[in-house]
Design an enzyme around this catalytic site. Sequence first.
Site, PDB file in Angstrom:
ATOM      1  N   SER A  20       0.833  -1.198   0.000  1.00  0.00           N
ATOM      2  CA  SER A  20       0.000   0.000   0.000  1.00  0.00           C
ATOM      3  C   SER A  20       0.869   1.250   0.000  1.00  0.00           C
ATOM      4  CB  SER A  20      -0.852  -0.022   1.278  1.00  0.00           C
ATOM      5  OG  SER A  20      -1.440   1.228   1.516  1.00  0.00           O
ATOM      6  N   TYR A  26      -2.281  -1.080  10.839  1.00  0.00           N
ATOM      7  CA  TYR A  26      -2.486  -1.634   9.490  1.00  0.00           C
ATOM      8  C   TYR A  26      -1.295  -1.289   8.594  1.00  0.00           C
ATOM      9  CZ  TYR A  26      -3.920  -1.911   4.645  1.00  0.00           C
ATOM     10  OH  TYR A  26      -3.927  -2.169   3.301  1.00  0.00           O
ATOM     11  N   LYS A  42       2.000  -3.622   6.805  1.00  0.00           N
ATOM     12  CA  LYS A  42       2.464  -3.676   5.397  1.00  0.00           C
ATOM     13  C   LYS A  42       3.976  -3.437   5.330  1.00  0.00           C
ATOM     14  CE  LYS A  42      -1.543  -4.493   3.523  1.00  0.00           C
ATOM     15  NZ  LYS A  42      -1.842  -5.799   2.942  1.00  0.00           N
TER      16      LYS A  42
HETATM   17  P1  NAD Z   1     -10.949  -7.317   1.033  1.00  0.00           P
HETATM   18  O1  NAD Z   1     -11.237  -7.309   2.482  1.00  0.00           O
HETATM   19  O2  NAD Z   1     -12.096  -7.176   0.091  1.00  0.00           O
HETATM   20  O3  NAD Z   1     -10.126  -8.632   0.634  1.00  0.00           O
HETATM   21  C1  NAD Z   1      -9.317  -9.321   1.552  1.00  0.00           C
HETATM   22  C2  NAD Z   1      -9.751 -10.778   1.508  1.00  0.00           C
HETATM   23  O4  NAD Z   1      -8.928 -11.541   2.383  1.00  0.00           O
HETATM   24  C3  NAD Z   1     -11.188 -10.981   1.974  1.00  0.00           C
HETATM   25  O5  NAD Z   1     -11.855 -11.766   1.013  1.00  0.00           O
HETATM   26  C4  NAD Z   1     -11.060 -11.722   3.316  1.00  0.00           C
HETATM   27  O6  NAD Z   1     -12.155 -12.590   3.539  1.00  0.00           O
HETATM   28  C5  NAD Z   1      -9.740 -12.437   3.121  1.00  0.00           C
HETATM   29  N1  NAD Z   1      -8.998 -12.717   4.370  1.00  0.00           N
HETATM   30  C6  NAD Z   1      -8.681 -11.856   5.363  1.00  0.00           C
HETATM   31  N2  NAD Z   1      -7.971 -12.481   6.325  1.00  0.00           N
HETATM   32  C7  NAD Z   1      -7.801 -13.764   5.906  1.00  0.00           C
HETATM   33  C8  NAD Z   1      -7.152 -14.890   6.448  1.00  0.00           C
HETATM   34  N3  NAD Z   1      -6.557 -14.840   7.647  1.00  0.00           N
HETATM   35  N4  NAD Z   1      -7.189 -16.055   5.762  1.00  0.00           N
HETATM   36  C9  NAD Z   1      -7.810 -16.126   4.558  1.00  0.00           C
HETATM   37  N5  NAD Z   1      -8.458 -15.093   3.997  1.00  0.00           N
HETATM   38  C10 NAD Z   1      -8.457 -13.921   4.660  1.00  0.00           C
HETATM   39  O7  NAD Z   1      -9.857  -6.182   0.755  1.00  0.00           O
HETATM   40  P2  NAD Z   1      -9.290  -5.607  -0.616  1.00  0.00           P
HETATM   41  O8  NAD Z   1      -9.658  -4.186  -0.684  1.00  0.00           O
HETATM   42  O9  NAD Z   1      -9.631  -6.502  -1.730  1.00  0.00           O
HETATM   43  O10 NAD Z   1      -7.737  -5.664  -0.286  1.00  0.00           O
HETATM   44  C11 NAD Z   1      -6.933  -6.741  -0.722  1.00  0.00           C
HETATM   45  C12 NAD Z   1      -5.500  -6.486  -0.276  1.00  0.00           C
HETATM   46  O11 NAD Z   1      -5.051  -5.254  -0.799  1.00  0.00           O
HETATM   47  C13 NAD Z   1      -5.313  -6.394   1.239  1.00  0.00           C
HETATM   48  O12 NAD Z   1      -4.077  -6.978   1.564  1.00  0.00           O
HETATM   49  C14 NAD Z   1      -5.266  -4.913   1.487  1.00  0.00           C
HETATM   50  O13 NAD Z   1      -4.542  -4.594   2.642  1.00  0.00           O
HETATM   51  C15 NAD Z   1      -4.547  -4.438   0.245  1.00  0.00           C
HETATM   52  N6  NAD Z   1      -4.788  -3.034  -0.100  1.00  0.00           N
HETATM   53  C16 NAD Z   1      -6.073  -2.602  -0.259  1.00  0.00           C
HETATM   54  C17 NAD Z   1      -6.312  -1.278  -0.594  1.00  0.00           C
HETATM   55  C18 NAD Z   1      -7.722  -0.747  -0.748  1.00  0.00           C
HETATM   56  O14 NAD Z   1      -7.886   0.466  -0.735  1.00  0.00           O
HETATM   57  N7  NAD Z   1      -8.728  -1.576  -0.913  1.00  0.00           N
HETATM   58  C19 NAD Z   1      -5.230  -0.408  -0.768  1.00  0.00           C
HETATM   59  C20 NAD Z   1      -3.943  -0.891  -0.592  1.00  0.00           C
HETATM   60  C21 NAD Z   1      -3.732  -2.215  -0.258  1.00  0.00           C
HETATM   61  C1  WQD Z   2      -9.769   9.119   0.910  1.00  0.00           C
HETATM   62  C2  WQD Z   2     -10.024  10.579   1.250  1.00  0.00           C
HETATM   63  C3  WQD Z   2     -10.472  10.997   3.573  1.00  0.00           C
HETATM   64  C4  WQD Z   2     -14.268   8.869   3.792  1.00  0.00           C
HETATM   65  C5  WQD Z   2      -6.955   4.240   2.837  1.00  0.00           C
HETATM   66  C6  WQD Z   2      -5.809   3.599   3.559  1.00  0.00           C
HETATM   67  C7  WQD Z   2      -4.760   3.214   2.573  1.00  0.00           C
HETATM   68  C8  WQD Z   2      -5.355   2.364   1.469  1.00  0.00           C
HETATM   69  C9  WQD Z   2      -6.525   3.016   0.827  1.00  0.00           C
HETATM   70  C10 WQD Z   2      -5.243   0.087   2.184  1.00  0.00           C
HETATM   71  C11 WQD Z   2      -9.345  11.018   2.547  1.00  0.00           C
HETATM   72  C12 WQD Z   2     -11.677  11.329   2.718  1.00  0.00           C
HETATM   73  C13 WQD Z   2     -13.078   9.419   3.342  1.00  0.00           C
HETATM   74  C14 WQD Z   2     -15.334   9.740   4.160  1.00  0.00           C
HETATM   75  C15 WQD Z   2     -13.961  11.603   3.558  1.00  0.00           C
HETATM   76  N1  WQD Z   2      -5.881   1.132   1.979  1.00  0.00           N
HETATM   77  N2  WQD Z   2     -12.935  10.759   3.217  1.00  0.00           N
HETATM   78  N3  WQD Z   2     -15.131  11.084   4.005  1.00  0.00           N
HETATM   79  O1  WQD Z   2      -7.374   7.182   3.689  1.00  0.00           O
HETATM   80  O2  WQD Z   2      -6.494   7.690   1.357  1.00  0.00           O
HETATM   81  O3  WQD Z   2      -6.454   5.406   2.194  1.00  0.00           O
HETATM   82  O4  WQD Z   2      -7.470   3.360   1.839  1.00  0.00           O
HETATM   83  O5  WQD Z   2      -4.088  -0.093   2.083  1.00  0.00           O
HETATM   84  O6  WQD Z   2      -3.769   2.535   3.272  1.00  0.00           O
HETATM   85  O7  WQD Z   2      -5.287   4.502   4.495  1.00  0.00           O
HETATM   86  O8  WQD Z   2      -8.608   6.364   1.609  1.00  0.00           O
HETATM   87  O9  WQD Z   2     -10.970   6.266   0.920  1.00  0.00           O
HETATM   88  O10 WQD Z   2     -10.419   6.274   3.385  1.00  0.00           O
HETATM   89  O11 WQD Z   2     -10.055   8.334   2.059  1.00  0.00           O
HETATM   90  O12 WQD Z   2     -13.840  12.836   3.447  1.00  0.00           O
HETATM   91  O13 WQD Z   2     -16.412   9.316   4.595  1.00  0.00           O
HETATM   92  O14 WQD Z   2     -11.438  10.744   1.465  1.00  0.00           O
HETATM   93  O15 WQD Z   2     -10.322  11.946   4.587  1.00  0.00           O
HETATM   94  O16 WQD Z   2      -8.918  12.329   2.358  1.00  0.00           O
HETATM   95  P1  WQD Z   2      -7.196   6.770   2.295  1.00  0.00           P
HETATM   96  P2  WQD Z   2     -10.081   6.733   2.018  1.00  0.00           P
END
Ligand code: NAD
Ligand code: WQD
Length: 341
Positions: free
Chosen positions: A124, A149, A153
């Site tokens: 991330s 969190y 990472k």
């Molecule tokens: P998500 O929650 O939709 O997907 C994660 C999946 O992992 C889920 O299906 C959950 O059931 C499964 N899971 C969690 N713990 C588990 C375990 N112990 N064993 C087996 N399965 C397990 O989330 P996502 O948004 O699809 O994110 C996927 C990955 O990308 C995560 O590692 C997340 O940290 C990373 N990521 C997400 C974002 C974002 O904004 N969505 C941004 C950066 C990084």
């Molecule tokens: C985006 C912007 C909020 C909700 C997070 C994690 C990051 C990555 C992606 C996993 C920010 C604003 C949000 C709301 C708002 N995830 N906001 N009202 O915080 O950039 O990133 O998700 O790895 O690690 O930190 O994403 O979608 O939460 O927020 O004003 O109800 O929207 O303040 O500026 P963020 P977000």
Amino acid sequence: MKILVTGGAGYIGSHTVLCLLEQGYDVVVVDNLCNASEESLRRVATITGKAATFIQADIRDTIALDAIFEQQQVSAVIHFAALKAVGESSVIPLSYYENNVAGTVNLLEVMQKHEVKNFIFSSSATVYGEANAVPYKEDMPLGNPSSPYGTSKVMVEKIMMDVVNANPQFRGVSLRYFNPIGAHESGMIGEDPKGIPNNLLPFVAQVAVGKREKLSIFGDDYPTEDGTCERDYLHVMDLAEGHVAALNWLNKEQSFTGFEAFNLGTGNGTSVLAIVNAFEQATKVNIPYQISPRRAGDLPAFWANAEKAKTALGWTAKRDLTTMMEDTWRWQSGNPDGYAE
Ligand code: NAD
Ligand code: WQD
């Protein structure tokens, strides 16, 4: 070629499974369904006409993982499984370290036992922490994220680097995602958050569909153009294609061993207000909002330097903001209760 996808029933995982199947890969999904539904994979099968093998298991369960690697001859692992709610991670940090760090260690150990060397990790932009200047570039030092969190990472990336030193065969790729939004163009799969959405787009979409009254914009006094935070939003299908590009890169660069990180973002920042405007314009749905206090831990602005993925992987984010909004809305309006129906 068979790929094991942990967390493949989740938001980004299901879109990536779809791309992998379309590219002709065989896919085994391991997911404990703690934040997902198997329905996402049934729909992926409907869209692609191909099915992934689904195994409900927890990545912390060594015996289950061992049996899976014994039965399935996988050549690479794409590792999405993790807990991902930033705020919650400060409330239950040990669960985050157990799932995200200990779970990954367990997975890497089982991979090592079965001599699976190719590993693609969901990292991330949060790993850059607040010390680095934008745009973030892969050769910047890992930062000090403000949440457990984010720390999880950073820890996994460091573990991957240590594994490289101990096991010269290891081929680890860390994909640092910026802010994925949107849904597959079919509107059949998308993001299905449980409870109140933490992230911006799912919240906006739920306001649009009438499930939430109004959006709270967290702060309008940041040192940005309109005072609201700026982020690098990218379409989840572009992100999914980035995983296929990374996998193809590993296949092509046969002499590569070690650790390599790639940013997956567009290279552009967009403010919260600009997102609200773009959503309203693309969908013709009004989004009532109020300005609320800043959210703890939010950085004013960050986006990717996306050059490395372009040069090395041949990958760029192609879909524009309007497409991201239209696809979010097609998914949300067609599935107001997500996969629950
Ligand atoms: P998500 O929650 O939709 O997907 C994660 C999946 O992992 C889920 O299906 C959950 O059931 C499964 N899971 C969690 N713990 C588990 C375990 N112990 N064993 C087996 N399965 C397990 O989330 P996502 O948004 O699809 O994110 C996927 C990955 O990308 C995560 O590692 C997340 O940290 C990373 N990521 C997400 C974002 C974002 O904004 N969505 C941004 C950066 C990084
Ligand atoms: C985006 C912007 C909020 C909700 C997070 C994690 C990051 C990555 C992606 C996993 C920010 C604003 C949000 C709301 C708002 N995830 N906001 N009202 O915080 O950039 O990133 O998700 O790895 O690690 O930190 O994403 O979608 O939460 O927020 O004003 O109800 O929207 O303040 O500026 P963020 P977000």
